[in-house]
Write a protein that holds these residues in place. Structure first.
Motif, PDB file in Angstrom:
ATOM      1  N   GLU A 140      61.070  42.746  18.698  1.00 37.74           N
ATOM      2  CA  GLU A 140      59.517  42.334  18.245  1.00 37.74           C
ATOM      3  C   GLU A 140      60.119  40.872  17.670  1.00 37.74           C
ATOM      4  O   GLU A 140      60.907  40.864  16.807  1.00 37.74           O
ATOM      5  CB  GLU A 140      59.090  43.372  17.285  1.00 37.74           C
ATOM      6  N   SER A 142      58.455  37.769  15.386  1.00 37.07           N
ATOM      7  CA  SER A 142      57.332  37.068  14.596  1.00 37.07           C
ATOM      8  C   SER A 142      57.831  35.848  13.984  1.00 37.07           C
ATOM      9  O   SER A 142      58.993  35.389  14.094  1.00 37.07           O
ATOM     10  CB  SER A 142      57.221  38.175  13.229  1.00 37.07           C
ATOM     11  N   GLU A 144      57.929  33.258  10.537  1.00 36.77           N
ATOM     12  CA  GLU A 144      57.590  33.067   9.160  1.00 36.77           C
ATOM     13  C   GLU A 144      58.178  31.788   8.879  1.00 36.77           C
ATOM     14  O   GLU A 144      59.273  31.124   9.077  1.00 36.77           O
ATOM     15  CB  GLU A 144      58.843  34.123   8.487  1.00 36.77           C
ATOM     16  N   SER A 158      61.373  49.142  10.772  1.00 37.72           N
ATOM     17  CA  SER A 158      61.778  47.905  11.574  1.00 37.72           C
ATOM     18  C   SER A 158      63.271  47.714  11.420  1.00 37.72           C
ATOM     19  O   SER A 158      63.536  47.586  10.131  1.00 37.72           O
ATOM     20  CB  SER A 158      61.019  46.907  11.407  1.00 37.72           C
ATOM     21  N   SER A 182      55.742  40.569  23.579  1.00 37.05           N
ATOM     22  CA  SER A 182      56.393  40.012  22.162  1.00 37.05           C
ATOM     23  C   SER A 182      57.320  38.531  22.534  1.00 37.05           C
ATOM     24  O   SER A 182      56.830  37.492  21.901  1.00 37.05           O
ATOM     25  CB  SER A 182      57.313  40.906  21.476  1.00 37.05           C
ATOM     26  N   ARG A 185      55.532  35.086  23.722  1.00 38.35           N
ATOM     27  CA  ARG A 185      54.822  34.330  22.758  1.00 38.35           C
ATOM     28  C   ARG A 185      56.264  33.375  22.100  1.00 38.35           C
ATOM     29  O   ARG A 185      56.231  32.405  21.804  1.00 38.35           O
ATOM     30  CB  ARG A 185      54.391  34.986  21.599  1.00 38.35           C
ATOM     31  N   TYR A 186      57.242  33.736  22.162  1.00 40.17           N
ATOM     32  CA  TYR A 186      58.526  33.103  21.539  1.00 40.17           C
ATOM     33  C   TYR A 186      58.725  32.277  22.706  1.00 40.17           C
ATOM     34  O   TYR A 186      58.978  31.061  22.335  1.00 40.17           O
ATOM     35  CB  TYR A 186      59.815  34.140  21.553  1.00 40.17           C
ATOM     36  N   GLY A 218      47.914  36.933  15.074  1.00 44.95           N
ATOM     37  CA  GLY A 218      49.056  37.175  14.399  1.00 44.95           C
ATOM     38  C   GLY A 218      49.860  35.722  14.145  1.00 44.95           C
ATOM     39  O   GLY A 218      49.472  34.616  14.536  1.00 44.95           O
ATOM     40  N   THR A 219      51.102  36.059  13.666  1.00 41.27           N
ATOM     41  CA  THR A 219      51.735  34.589  13.279  1.00 41.27           C
ATOM     42  C   THR A 219      52.435  33.674  14.319  1.00 41.27           C
ATOM     43  O   THR A 219      52.249  32.544  14.401  1.00 41.27           O
ATOM     44  CB  THR A 219      53.085  34.957  12.357  1.00 41.27           C
ATOM     45  N   ALA A 220      52.594  34.577  15.463  1.00 40.12           N
ATOM     46  CA  ALA A 220      53.112  33.513  16.723  1.00 40.12           C
ATOM     47  C   ALA A 220      51.701  32.867  17.476  1.00 40.12           C
ATOM     48  O   ALA A 220      51.806  31.930  17.532  1.00 40.12           O
ATOM     49  CB  ALA A 220      53.612  34.347  17.790  1.00 40.12           C
ATOM     50  N   SER A 249      51.534  43.783  13.553  1.00 35.33           N
ATOM     51  CA  SER A 249      51.909  42.834  14.340  1.00 35.33           C
ATOM     52  C   SER A 249      51.927  41.379  14.014  1.00 35.33           C
ATOM     53  O   SER A 249      51.907  40.387  14.636  1.00 35.33           O
ATOM     54  CB  SER A 249      51.031  42.918  15.791  1.00 35.33           C
ATOM     55  N   GLY A 250      51.629  41.457  12.500  1.00 39.06           N
ATOM     56  CA  GLY A 250      51.591  40.238  11.627  1.00 39.06           C
ATOM     57  C   GLY A 250      50.266  39.662  11.701  1.00 39.06           C
ATOM     58  O   GLY A 250      50.238  38.473  11.292  1.00 39.06           O
TER      59      GLY A 250
END
Length: 572
Positions: A140, A142, A144, A158, A182, A185-186, A218-220, A249-250
């Motif tokens: 996963e 995310s 930050e 997690s 997931s 998005r990266y 979400g963050t992404a 999921s942020g």
């Protein structure tokens, strides 16, 4: 509503520019968003630009597309009216970044494809968490402070994975062209950063973007949208932070909360609930701290927000009481739903079957349950696809992605038809759930699946994997049917049972939300936590009737708090 309310008209009629709309449940967010889309399309004087309306579910997207077609059909003809894009946020990112461009960042030699997690070749790609190997496909991702972080989810915990190890694993999987939801998005973020011309082209193509259900960003997703804003796109958001139930999921709702305070962003609100009766809106206000108005008046039949104690081993009594209330409320049973917090509870309240099967066989078990018990044929097809693809050789790892895209490729269309025919036919295809799992269902499944694989190889050239027998082993299959016989003696109706997440955005005549002690307490505490928001979403789905099932062991202790919030006990 036949037309737009004054609040909705004010938002729809604003000049071009970023806006942030905080909207209560049942306020007509969908209607406002689609009319705003049509208005922005009229105002945009850019022969190259496309206006995008994005959301987070296929149901919402289908509704937007239908409503926008109706607006266009009943308005003056415009040569640019069809220059809009309505899609989910992930589909928007996939079609504009991942599929056409991400192969560069991934260093792949083919078009990237989505994997769903059960493809056999994924076992060859792993990352090390410091104590043992994990599948790269389970990572996963995310964001930050604009930096990536990585973890593998394990039950409710997690397990963090170091950035160096995670990115090494993603590069190995990415070089094959494979990505998960997931990691997609990266790779999208990596692509936009490493190839800025892609970002500039997207902002030029989509000068205006409106995101509905923006509390679910979400963050992404936020980082990608922020990059588009930085490149020149105008971004508008509409949503309700009290309905943000995807914290895992942020998606905390923080982006929506803060966006309205930005320079140049107009902040507006929708504060009239057109869905629920006044007593339900009153409870919602107390839980959320809002002060929304109810447009409806109470009907002459039973309506409102109620609670009833229940004992875990006496679920039929609570269901029967709900049925009695529906009769008094003149609500048809197919317009009512029972909601739970988790899929385990959903299974239990559906009359859950014992878990049977492992690995690939488990996919076919789930497909059987979806078809024969739940009558969810799309889910049956998806589970059958997962099982079939798990039995194919590694070279067919992109089939799940191709099937999901519903491509016009003749081979994929033929594959879909073959799997559909197998999935829906209990006589010659996926065996019936009434058969004994280990001695009847499994032998039939094994024989028929092997026949299906021969058909796929002869007609479509799809090679089966090695050791099919091992993959179809009957481990953890019991000497009982997969679908247990329904106990008809109870005399209670068979209600649709679902998680709260699955009905988000829907309007339902009557809702029963079954909670445990902790979930009840968090609901009464308000919408500061994710579980409290889940309870709030369950409440605000209801149009006429809401019943909260409270454990008998704590009902007396919580009675004063329940009644202070506006819940009442139904009279006999």
């Amino acid at each position: 509503m036949n037309g737009l309310s004054s609040q909705q008209e004010e938002i729809v009629g604003l000049p071009l520019g970023p806006i942030c709309v905080s909207a209560c449940a049942g306020s007509g967010k969908t209607r406002t968003a689609v009319h705003r889309l049509a208005r922005m399309r009229q105002l945009l004087d850019d022969r190259h630009g496309i206006v995008a309306l994005l959301s987070f579910s296929n149901v919402a997207v289908d509704t937007f597309r239908r409503d926008y077609r109706e607006i266009v059909q009943h308005s003056a003809p415009s040569p640019r009216s069809h220059d809009v894009e309505i899609d989910t946020v992930d589909a928007f990112i996939t079609s504009n970044v991942i599929r056409p461009h991400a192969f560069k960042a991934m260093r792949a030699t083919r078009t990237p494809f989505l994997v769903l997690g059960k493809e056999p070749f994924l076992r060859n790609f792993t990352v090390f968490d410091g104590s043992r190997l994990r599948r790269t496909a389970d990572l996963e991702v995310s964001v930050e402070n604009d930096n990536f972080s990585f973890a593998v989810k394990e039950s409710y915990n997690s397990v963090p994975i170091s950035s160096a190890e995670a990115e090494k694993g993603l590069r190995a999987l990415g070089s094959k062209g494979a990505y998960t939801h997931s990691s997609g998005r990266y790779w999208a973020i990596r692509t936009l950063k490493e190839h800025p011309y892609v970002l500039r082209a997207m902002a030029r193509r989509y000068p205006i973007i409106l995101v509905d259900e923006a509390q679910d960003i979400g963050t992404a997703h936020q980082l990608i949208l922020e990059m588009l804003v930085g490149a020149g796109s105008q971004l508008s958001l509409i949503g309700d932070t009290h309905q943000g139930i995807y914290n895992f999921s942020g998606a905390s709702g923080a982006f929506l909360t803060a966006y309205g305070a930005r320079d140049g962003v107009k902040e507006k609100g929708l504060t009239i609930n057109y869905r629920s009766v006044p007593s339900i809106v009153s409870v919602a206000n107390k839980l959320s701290g809002r002060n929304d108005d109810a447009e409806r008046t109470a009907p002459e039949t039973l309506s409102g927000a109620f609670y009833l104690p229940y004992k875990k081993n006496e679920k039929a009594k609570l269901t029967s009481a709900f049925q009695t209330m529906l009769d008094k409320a003149a609500v048809q049973y197919d317009r009512a739903v029972i909601l739970c917090r988790s899929t385990d509870w959903v299974s239990d309240w559906r009359g859950g079957e014992e878990d049977q099967g492992q690995g690939t066989v488990r996919s076919f078990v789930e497909a059987t349950i979806c078809r024969d018990k739940l009558h969810r044929f799309d889910d049956c097809f998806d589970q059958t696809c997962a099982g079939v693809i798990a039995l194919l050789a590694d070279g067919h790892g992109d089939l799940a992605s191709a099937i999901a895209r519903n491509t016009t490729d003749p081979m994929i269309r033929r594959l879909r038809r073959i799997i559909w025919a197998f999935a829906r036919n209990p006589t010659n295809g996926l065996p019936a759930g009434s058969l004994l799992a280990d001695t009847e269902w499994h032998p039939a499944l094994s024989e028929r699946v092997k026949g299906l694989l021969k058909t796929l190889e002869s007609e479509l050239g799809l090679k089966p994997a090695d050791n099919i027998g091992n993959k179809l082993a009957k481990r953890q299959l019991l000497n009982k049917p997969i679908i247990q016989a329904t106990d008809l003696a109870t005399g209670t109706a068979a209600f649709h049972v679902s998680t709260v997440h699955q009905v988000k955005g829907q309007s339902i005549d009557a809702v029963m939300y079954v909670a445990n002690r902790a979930q009840t307490c968090e609901l009464l505490d308000g919408t500061a936590t994710e579980v409290g928001k889940i309870g709030y979403v369950a409440l605000t789905r209801a149009k006429n009737l809401f019943l909260l099932g409270v454990p008998d062991s704590c009902a007396g202790e919580l009675e004063a708090r329940l009644e202070a919030c506006g819940f009442t006990k139904p009279t006999a």
